[in-house]
Design an enzyme around this catalytic site. Sequence first.
Site, PDB file in Angstrom:
ATOM      1  N   HIS A 135       2.775  60.137   0.177  1.00  0.00           N
ATOM      2  CA  HIS A 135       1.862  59.304  -0.611  1.00  0.00           C
ATOM      3  C   HIS A 135       2.644  58.602  -1.715  1.00  0.00           C
ATOM      4  CE1 HIS A 135      -2.302  60.987   0.419  1.00  0.00           C
ATOM      5  NE2 HIS A 135      -1.478  61.615   1.232  1.00  0.00           N
TER       6      HIS A 135
ATOM      7  N   GLU B  17      -0.238  52.899   0.021  1.00  0.00           N
ATOM      8  CA  GLU B  17       0.827  53.797  -0.451  1.00  0.00           C
ATOM      9  C   GLU B  17       1.917  53.752   0.616  1.00  0.00           C
ATOM     10  OE1 GLU B  17      -0.959  57.562  -1.598  1.00  0.00           O
ATOM     11  OE2 GLU B  17      -2.538  56.513  -2.706  1.00  0.00           O
TER      12      GLU B  17
ATOM     13  N   GLU C  91       4.411  62.954  -3.041  1.00  0.00           N
ATOM     14  CA  GLU C  91       4.203  61.680  -3.733  1.00  0.00           C
ATOM     15  C   GLU C  91       5.578  61.145  -4.106  1.00  0.00           C
ATOM     16  OE1 GLU C  91       1.138  60.433  -4.493  1.00  0.00           O
ATOM     17  OE2 GLU C  91      -0.166  62.137  -4.045  1.00  0.00           O
TER      18      GLU C  91
HETATM   19 ZN   LIG Z   1      -2.281  59.107  -1.909  1.00  0.00          ZN
END
Ligand SMILES: [Zn+2]
Length: 444
Positions: A226, A113, A314
């Site tokens: 992430h 990631e 994210e």
């Molecule tokens: Zn992750």
Amino acid sequence: MRVGVFVIACLALAAGSPAPAPAEYSESAAVQVIEETESFLAHPHYLDNDEIGALFGQLAKDYPQLAQAYKVGRSLQGRPLHALALNAPPANDKSGDLLRPMVKLVANIRGDETLGRQIVLYMAEYLASSYETDDQVQRLLNTTEIHFLPSCNPDGFALAQEGNCESLPNYVGRGNAAGIDLNRDFPDRLEEPHVHQLHAQSRQPETAALANWIISKPFVLSANFHGGAVVASYPYDNSIAHNECCEESLTPDDRVFKQLAHAYSDNHPIMRKGSNCNDSFAGGITNGANWYELSGGMQDFNYAFSNCFELTIELSCCKYPPASTLPAEWQRNKASLMQLLKQAHIGIKGLVQDANGYPIGDANIIVAGLDEKPIRTSKRGEYWRLLTPGLYSVHAAAFGYQTSAPQEVRVTNDNLEALRLDFKLLPVETNFDGISSLYSPYFF
Ligand SMILES: [Zn+2]
Ligand SMILES: *[C@@H]1O[C@H](CO)[C@@H](O)[C@H](O)[C@H]1NC(C)=O
Ligand SMILES: *[C@@H]1O[C@H](CO)[C@@H](O)[C@H](O)[C@H]1NC(C)=O
């Protein structure tokens, strides 16, 4: 921005290293040439771990007043976990940088990631190089100490493949070199202490280094980047119910966390829409457990075991997007990063001292209604207590001292400046008449 070509020697990075790196990895003393045009975004590419070390070394050299390069620890295969701290010199030598909150931007705990890794690097480079010319950046670095850790898992990154959007079964790169998902390897708030100790022996070196770093520095606020979704997630990730999903598991500081998550999401043109990668999140934010439940994550560890409030952010549907997308992604995240970092200044801050003005470390700052989450003072007696606007009753308590009277404060967060609230504590009176006091001679 500087224009031209500079030469980076990645020498001496191994100074003070505890153990020689395994054979498959060697810290080359190679001299690298990095071309800089308008900025390194002109030829976007993912920096490898040596290049990160070299870039941080160069920033520390170019901005010696602002930047300091260091290592948080080493990976299983011996790669350094490169970090950079940015902090403007204090205007006043006497008080120095007392009461300047520390924040951190951390990424790539899953080796595959990767977008956050570059975004953290761009942010470090941007803040260091804009200090002289940008008022907003100058104010941020005058008041905030910012730490950057672009990769928590350099071994995983070395195995991951650019353009790979998913961690497929048996996929290498997500975990560390031992295949362990580092974001499940932290001590968990719901585990018994003796289980912690058992796990401590088998904990991965990356996890141990990160946990030690988180606990040993008085961080106030953190973002941990992430990929695989686009959303700002906040603790808790785990819940007592252990339902796989869809049940909130909230901290006592839920209002603060929602504000922090919104500071990121509201300023991100895609995240704020809340509907990405086949997922839907109102306002682009979510409670961790309400999305999916997990134990042993870094986010919960920060909140449960330190003073630091951490979000999991994210950044992209694709976990390892092609480097050509990096300039546009940086533009999408820049304002969000600035707004999030400024949140280190919400709430109250101050000093806890004894009657002679000496700092009291490890004192607890307790806010009525948020008693479950006392904030502990640093060695210098400093505390920072993030709070949303409102009326609060706050007191300080420390071992060997009388608990302070509660103080009422109205937090407005105007101008994103923490309200100053200091405490002076008196020693516990030694009581030679009774045996109730801990300091009674009968106990010795
Ligand atoms: Zn992750
Ligand atoms: C930052 O600090 C420097 C040195 O103390 C000061 O000259 C400058 O005005 C400050 N900048 C801002 C924007 O507050
Ligand atoms: C979203 O779901 C559709 C239909 O199931 C699928 O074809 C598509 O690849 C998914 N997109 C992402 C980004 O996961």
